[in-house]
Design a protein around this motif. Structure first.
Motif, PDB file in Angstrom:
ATOM      1  N   VAL A 399       0.854  -1.181   0.000  1.00  0.00           N
ATOM      2  CA  VAL A 399       0.000   0.000   0.000  1.00  0.00           C
ATOM      3  C   VAL A 399       0.891   1.233   0.000  1.00  0.00           C
ATOM      4  O   VAL A 399       1.807   1.354   0.811  1.00  0.00           O
ATOM      5  N   PHE A 400       0.665   2.126  -0.934  1.00  0.00           N
ATOM      6  CA  PHE A 400       1.484   3.322  -1.129  1.00  0.00           C
ATOM      7  C   PHE A 400       2.925   2.974  -1.506  1.00  0.00           C
ATOM      8  O   PHE A 400       3.778   3.841  -1.468  1.00  0.00           O
ATOM      9  N   GLY A 401       3.191   1.738  -1.844  1.00  0.00           N
ATOM     10  CA  GLY A 401       4.560   1.358  -2.174  1.00  0.00           C
ATOM     11  C   GLY A 401       4.915   1.790  -3.572  1.00  0.00           C
ATOM     12  O   GLY A 401       5.154   0.964  -4.455  1.00  0.00           O
ATOM     13  N   ILE A 402       4.960   3.081  -3.814  1.00  0.00           N
ATOM     14  CA  ILE A 402       5.168   3.612  -5.150  1.00  0.00           C
ATOM     15  C   ILE A 402       6.553   4.236  -5.226  1.00  0.00           C
ATOM     16  O   ILE A 402       6.947   5.023  -4.367  1.00  0.00           O
ATOM     17  N   SER A 403       7.284   3.874  -6.239  1.00  0.00           N
ATOM     18  CA  SER A 403       8.591   4.465  -6.459  1.00  0.00           C
ATOM     19  C   SER A 403       8.467   5.543  -7.513  1.00  0.00           C
ATOM     20  O   SER A 403       7.465   5.640  -8.216  1.00  0.00           O
ATOM     21  N   GLY A 404       9.505   6.350  -7.641  1.00  0.00           N
ATOM     22  CA  GLY A 404       9.485   7.383  -8.668  1.00  0.00           C
ATOM     23  C   GLY A 404       9.742   8.749  -8.076  1.00  0.00           C
ATOM     24  O   GLY A 404       9.832   8.928  -6.863  1.00  0.00           O
ATOM     25  N   ALA A 405       9.901   9.731  -8.945  1.00  0.00           N
ATOM     26  CA  ALA A 405      10.228  11.082  -8.517  1.00  0.00           C
ATOM     27  C   ALA A 405       8.983  11.949  -8.542  1.00  0.00           C
ATOM     28  O   ALA A 405       7.892  11.502  -8.851  1.00  0.00           O
ATOM     29  N   GLY A 406       9.158  13.212  -8.204  1.00  0.00           N
ATOM     30  CA  GLY A 406       8.052  14.148  -8.249  1.00  0.00           C
ATOM     31  C   GLY A 406       7.450  14.372  -6.877  1.00  0.00           C
ATOM     32  O   GLY A 406       7.525  13.520  -5.989  1.00  0.00           O
ATOM     33  N   GLU A 407       6.850  15.553  -6.712  1.00  0.00           N
ATOM     34  CA  GLU A 407       6.279  15.910  -5.415  1.00  0.00           C
ATOM     35  C   GLU A 407       5.152  14.981  -5.008  1.00  0.00           C
ATOM     36  O   GLU A 407       5.001  14.639  -3.835  1.00  0.00           O
ATOM     37  N   LEU A 408       4.334  14.535  -5.990  1.00  0.00           N
ATOM     38  CA  LEU A 408       3.203  13.681  -5.662  1.00  0.00           C
ATOM     39  C   LEU A 408       3.681  12.338  -5.128  1.00  0.00           C
ATOM     40  O   LEU A 408       3.169  11.834  -4.125  1.00  0.00           O
ATOM     41  N   ARG A 409       4.662  11.736  -5.800  1.00  0.00           N
ATOM     42  CA  ARG A 409       5.193  10.457  -5.328  1.00  0.00           C
ATOM     43  C   ARG A 409       5.872  10.617  -3.973  1.00  0.00           C
ATOM     44  O   ARG A 409       5.753   9.764  -3.093  1.00  0.00           O
ATOM     45  N   GLN A 410       6.589  11.725  -3.817  1.00  0.00           N
ATOM     46  CA  GLN A 410       7.259  11.960  -2.539  1.00  0.00           C
ATOM     47  C   GLN A 410       6.243  12.103  -1.411  1.00  0.00           C
ATOM     48  O   GLN A 410       6.404  11.529  -0.330  1.00  0.00           O
ATOM     49  N   ALA A 411       5.169  12.860  -1.664  1.00  0.00           N
ATOM     50  CA  ALA A 411       4.138  13.033  -0.640  1.00  0.00           C
ATOM     51  C   ALA A 411       3.466  11.709  -0.302  1.00  0.00           C
ATOM     52  O   ALA A 411       3.117  11.451   0.854  1.00  0.00           O
ATOM     53  N   THR A 412       3.295  10.856  -1.307  1.00  0.00           N
ATOM     54  CA  THR A 412       2.666   9.556  -1.066  1.00  0.00           C
ATOM     55  C   THR A 412       3.529   8.696  -0.155  1.00  0.00           C
ATOM     56  O   THR A 412       3.036   8.082   0.801  1.00  0.00           O
ATOM     57  N   ARG A 413       4.839   8.663  -0.441  1.00  0.00           N
ATOM     58  CA  ARG A 413       5.741   7.860   0.399  1.00  0.00           C
ATOM     59  C   ARG A 413       5.809   8.420   1.817  1.00  0.00           C
ATOM     60  O   ARG A 413       5.824   7.662   2.802  1.00  0.00           O
ATOM     61  N   LEU A 414       5.830   9.733   1.944  1.00  0.00           N
ATOM     62  CA  LEU A 414       5.918  10.336   3.275  1.00  0.00           C
ATOM     63  C   LEU A 414       4.643  10.093   4.085  1.00  0.00           C
ATOM     64  O   LEU A 414       4.703   9.873   5.297  1.00  0.00           O
ATOM     65  N   ALA A 415       3.483  10.137   3.421  1.00  0.00           N
ATOM     66  CA  ALA A 415       2.239   9.841   4.126  1.00  0.00           C
ATOM     67  C   ALA A 415       2.246   8.414   4.652  1.00  0.00           C
ATOM     68  O   ALA A 415       1.813   8.141   5.783  1.00  0.00           O
ATOM     69  N   ASN A 416       2.761   7.511   3.825  1.00  0.00           N
ATOM     70  CA  ASN A 416       2.847   6.109   4.241  1.00  0.00           C
ATOM     71  C   ASN A 416       3.744   5.965   5.467  1.00  0.00           C
ATOM     72  O   ASN A 416       3.395   5.297   6.449  1.00  0.00           O
ATOM     73  N   ARG A 417       4.906   6.620   5.454  1.00  0.00           N
ATOM     74  CA  ARG A 417       5.850   6.517   6.571  1.00  0.00           C
ATOM     75  C   ARG A 417       5.258   7.146   7.841  1.00  0.00           C
ATOM     76  O   ARG A 417       5.385   6.580   8.929  1.00  0.00           O
ATOM     77  N   ALA A 418       4.621   8.297   7.676  1.00  0.00           N
ATOM     78  CA  ALA A 418       4.075   8.977   8.853  1.00  0.00           C
ATOM     79  C   ALA A 418       2.968   8.155   9.510  1.00  0.00           C
ATOM     80  O   ALA A 418       2.888   8.069  10.746  1.00  0.00           O
ATOM     81  N   LEU A 419       2.116   7.553   8.705  1.00  0.00           N
ATOM     82  CA  LEU A 419       1.020   6.767   9.264  1.00  0.00           C
ATOM     83  C   LEU A 419       1.524   5.545  10.017  1.00  0.00           C
ATOM     84  O   LEU A 419       1.006   5.195  11.083  1.00  0.00           O
ATOM     85  N   TYR A 420       2.542   4.883   9.460  1.00  0.00           N
ATOM     86  CA  TYR A 420       3.051   3.677  10.107  1.00  0.00           C
ATOM     87  C   TYR A 420       3.936   3.992  11.305  1.00  0.00           C
ATOM     88  O   TYR A 420       4.180   3.127  12.133  1.00  0.00           O
ATOM     89  N   GLY A 421       4.443   5.243  11.393  1.00  0.00           N
ATOM     90  CA  GLY A 421       5.235   5.618  12.559  1.00  0.00           C
ATOM     91  C   GLY A 421       6.716   5.660  12.303  1.00  0.00           C
ATOM     92  O   GLY A 421       7.506   5.608  13.261  1.00  0.00           O
ATOM     93  N   TYR A 422       7.131   5.792  11.041  1.00  0.00           N
ATOM     94  CA  TYR A 422       8.552   5.878  10.714  1.00  0.00           C
ATOM     95  C   TYR A 422       8.937   7.344  10.521  1.00  0.00           C
ATOM     96  O   TYR A 422       8.087   8.204  10.310  1.00  0.00           O
ATOM     97  N   ALA A 423      10.233   7.652  10.578  1.00  0.00           N
ATOM     98  CA  ALA A 423      10.721   9.027  10.504  1.00  0.00           C
ATOM     99  C   ALA A 423      10.282   9.700   9.207  1.00  0.00           C
ATOM    100  O   ALA A 423      10.534   9.189   8.118  1.00  0.00           O
TER     101      ALA A 423
END
Length: 739
Positions: A399-423
């Motif tokens: 879920v949200f395991g998307i690779s790639g560049a761009g602000e949208l992809r970056q925001a997606t990965r960061l949302a995933n990390r924040a929800l799970y409790g990672y830095a």
């Protein structure tokens, strides 16, 4: 009409007879039957039958005295030989004083016997006229609960002036509490099948073929053009065109036309469907699009193998017209009709492309298709919406395991990390600053919704609500999924901020949007969020909605948590304990280390404290501190913002410099101080509060001073405002933790 004549002659005491003819045989012969009332005044009936109409009429000659009446109610059903016999006999009968009444329907005259009725004779015509539109409207309007005025126009058109169709339609609608479009469609189909369709079928294959062909080519071509395409003689074509109109098979409204087409296609034999579809293809090939031609082939009902090029063209045509529902129908038709593996693979991929935009529930149900070797290459470029990944959680991807560049992809990965409790906070803050510099209203809804979710995971609910509002209110028509997610994240943030009415409104708006996508998991999550807001506001909740089939693990966990909260409100502490422990197990199974998403431990500790079970309470509080300390080591700022749920145990997690002093809680106050606060925020003076509590005014002053010091407040007004935010919930087993 026959029944009316029978009752009238019986009541008048007139000797009468009726002749009923049988269908003509292939050798030209046509049998008949007759019955009559005997002339002896007893009212008894006589009957006879014969291999021909002439034989039956000869026997009747001696049974019908002068002044009697003979009814032949279907002259149009006679063969030419039978019709000649009847005309000759009727001349002689009239000379004896017998009245002969002949029923004739021109549109049913297959043998062409109409000219024989012009033979000079004394003929009495009883013309049964069609019902006028105003008569139909008045009859249908009386006693039927129409859901919308426009449906009455469709019903009038469906009846086509036929009393037979009117009676059948009223019969089919009799049990409906409200006549909506679906109920009317069902009743119309039933009326055709039980009423006039048999009359058309009895006229032979030409009539049924013309009816289906006319339905397929309307409104581009008329029934006359369809008859010419079939090569029907002019007289036959004119007769059948009248018959189709009188039987309600030439409707004027789009709704009625759809019902007529489906009934004819369902009722016609395979050979009739093939002929009609072939001729429709010829008529429409110069004017119709590929989609209509494909639907013609689908009407035939046989295998569509070999139709891939036409299906692809119809699919592309629908997409070009912005009609994904029709495109999905093309794909599903191929799935149900074709047996070719290559065509089935194309159909699966095509259907998944459509469902990714319009029906997330169907996508989730069939998501295993994406892993089929024949289908996977056809959907390799399918850019799935991140929210769809939440809906179709069985996709063999993170879920949200998307690779790639761009602000949208970056925001997606960061949302995933924040929800799970990672830095994630430093990167989220940098991204926030970068896109805010562009102007907040210039940020796309997809980017805003993901940034809102990232800040929500980091417990900055003001920022989460701000970006959720951007997503919800600036989304374009192509960004409705992000608009819906903006409403949902906004609702969750507002719950944590204590604005429960607004949260409920936002959750309901998100649920309505998700329903439009067929996103059953996210719709259910939004509806549960509305209930969550009601629970936090301590409003009664009768029951949670039934769980959906195949729920996302996150949805199942959230529902369990809310069930526990409802049990707490209802005083069912034991049930709540079991469900809160289940929440903890589910979070561990999902790998979530962020303790701020579901506050199961604080509520559990509150229950054990209220019940005096100190050992259990100490164990849960120790676990709570350990989990919070682990998260604080990863995200110290987020943990400090959300530290209010720790109450007095915050000191065990944070150093003095890290204490979230800006987040006071009620756990900082003693029970005596809380009793004073309760009265003060209701508007009582210190003196009145002292009288109510049977204390001295000095004691109340002391308690209130301690409250100001502990909560870092400067005035009574500050205390009132703070208590509005904290919204105390100190029932037997409740704790105010906002979420």
């Amino acid at each position: 009409m026959t029944g009316i004549l029978r009752r009238a002659t019986t009541a008048a005491g007139v000797t009468s007879g009726w002749v009923h003819v049988l269908p003509g045989r292939s050798d030209g012969a046509q049998g008949a039957m007759a019955q009559w009332t005997r002339a002896d005044g007893t009212g008894e009936q006589g009957t006879t039958a014969g291999p021909s109409l002439a034989d039956v009429l000869d026997e009747l000659s001696g049974e019908l005295p002068p002044g009697s009446v003979l009814v032949v109610d279907s002259f149009h059903s006679l063969t030419m030989a039978s019709a000649n016999s009847l005309i000759v006999w009727s001349h002689a009968a009239r000379l004896r004083g017998v009245h002969v009444l002949i029923g004739f329907h021109p549109a049913l005259d297959q043998a062409g016997v109409a000219p024989l009725l012009n033979v000079p004779s004394t003929t009495t015509w009883i013309d049964v006229r069609p019902l006028r539109e105003e008569e139909l409207r008045a009859d249908l309007a009386a006693g039927l609960p129409w859901a919308a005025p426009g449906l009455l126009d469709v019903a009038v058109d469906a009846c086509a002036g036929s009393s037979l169709l009117l009676r059948a339609l009223r019969r089919a609608l009799a049990g409906e509490e409200s006549v909506d479009a679906n109920a009317l469609s069902r009743a119309h189909a039933s009326a055709l099948e039980s009423g006039t369709l048999r009359l058309v079928a009895d006229q032979g294959p030409d009539a049924l073929t013309l009816g289906l062909l006319s339905a397929l080519v309307r409104p581009v071509h008329s029934a006359r053009a369809a008859a010419e395409q079939l090569g029907l003689p002019g007289a036959t074509a004119a007769r059948l065109e009248v018959l189709l109109t009188e039987c309600g098979l030439q409707p004027n409204t789009r709704e009625s036309a759809g019902v007529v087409h489906s009934v004819l296609a369902r009722s016609a034999p395979m050979d009739v469907r093939r002929v009609a579809a072939g001729h429709a293809h010829s008529l429409l090939s110069a004017t119709a699009g590929k989609g209509q031609l494909f639907r013609l082939r689908a009407t035939v009902g046989d295998s569509l193998t070999g139709m891939l090029p036409l299906a692809e063209a119809a699919y592309a045509e629908a997409w070009a017209e912005g009609d994904p529902d029709t495109a999905a129908a093309v794909a599903t038709t191929m799935l149900t009709r074709s047996a070719d593996p290559a065509e089935l693979a194309w159909a699966k991929a095509a259907a998944m492309r459509c469902w990714a935009g319009i029906d997330w529930n169907a996508f989730a149900t069939h998501v295993a298709w994406l892993d089929e070797p024949a289908v996977a290459p056809l959907v390799a470029d399918l850019d799935l919406c991140d929210w769809l990944r939440l809906e179709a959680h069985t996709v063999a991807r993170e879920v949200f395991g998307i690779s790639g560049a761009g602000e949208l992809r970056q925001a997606t990965r960061l949302a995933n990390r924040a929800l799970y409790g990672y830095a994630a906070e430093p990167d989220v803050k940098n991204l926030d600053q970068a896109i805010s510099g562009q102007g907040i209203l210039s940020v796309s809804a997809p980017l805003a919704s993901r940034l809102a979710l990232a800040w929500f995971g980091l417990a900055d609910y003001e920022a989460a609500h701000r970006w959720a509002s951007v997503a919800a209110f600036t989304a374009s028509e192509s960004e409705l999924a992000d608009c819906a997610m903006g409403h949902l994240v906004g609702a969750q943030a507002l719950i944590r901020l204590g604005h429960f009415d607004q949260a409920e409104q936002q959750a309901q708006a998100g649920a309505e949007l998700f329903a439009a996508f067929g996103a059953s998991n996210l719709e259910a999550f939004a509806r549960l969020s509305a209930i969550h807001a009601a629970v936090e506001a301590r409003r009664p909740v009768t029951a949670l909605p039934d769980p959906i089939a195949n729920p996302h693990p996150g949805l199942a966990l959230y529902r369990t948590y809310l069930a526990a909260r409802c049990d707490l409100l209802a005083g069912r502490a034991d049930q709540a304990v079991r469900q809160l422990f289940e929440c903890g197990r589910a979070l561990t199974k999902c790998g979530v280390v962020n303790p701020s998403l579901v506050n199961w431990r604080p509520h559990l500790a509150s229950i054990f404290r209220a019940k005096g079970q100190a050992d259990f309470g100490q164990h849960v509080e120790t676990d709570l501190v350990a989990a919070w300390r682990e998260w604080a080591a990863i995200e110290p700022a987020a943990a400090a913002r959300r530290g209010t749920v720790l109450g007095a145990r915050a000191a065990e997690v944070f150093t003095d410099d890290e204490q979230p002093v800006s987040a006071p809680t009620l756990d900082m106050l003693s029970p005596a101080e809380l009793r004073v606060v309760d009265l003060v925020v209701k508007g009582m003076s210190n003196r009145d509060a002292a009288k109510t509590l049977f204390l001295s005014k000095r004691t109340v002053d002391t308690h209130l001073g301690n409250v100001y010091r502990k909560l870092s407040l400067g005035s009574r007004e500050d205390l009132v405002e703070l208590m509005k935010v904290l919204a105390p919930q100190r029932g037997e087993c409740a704790l105010s933790v906002f979420g």
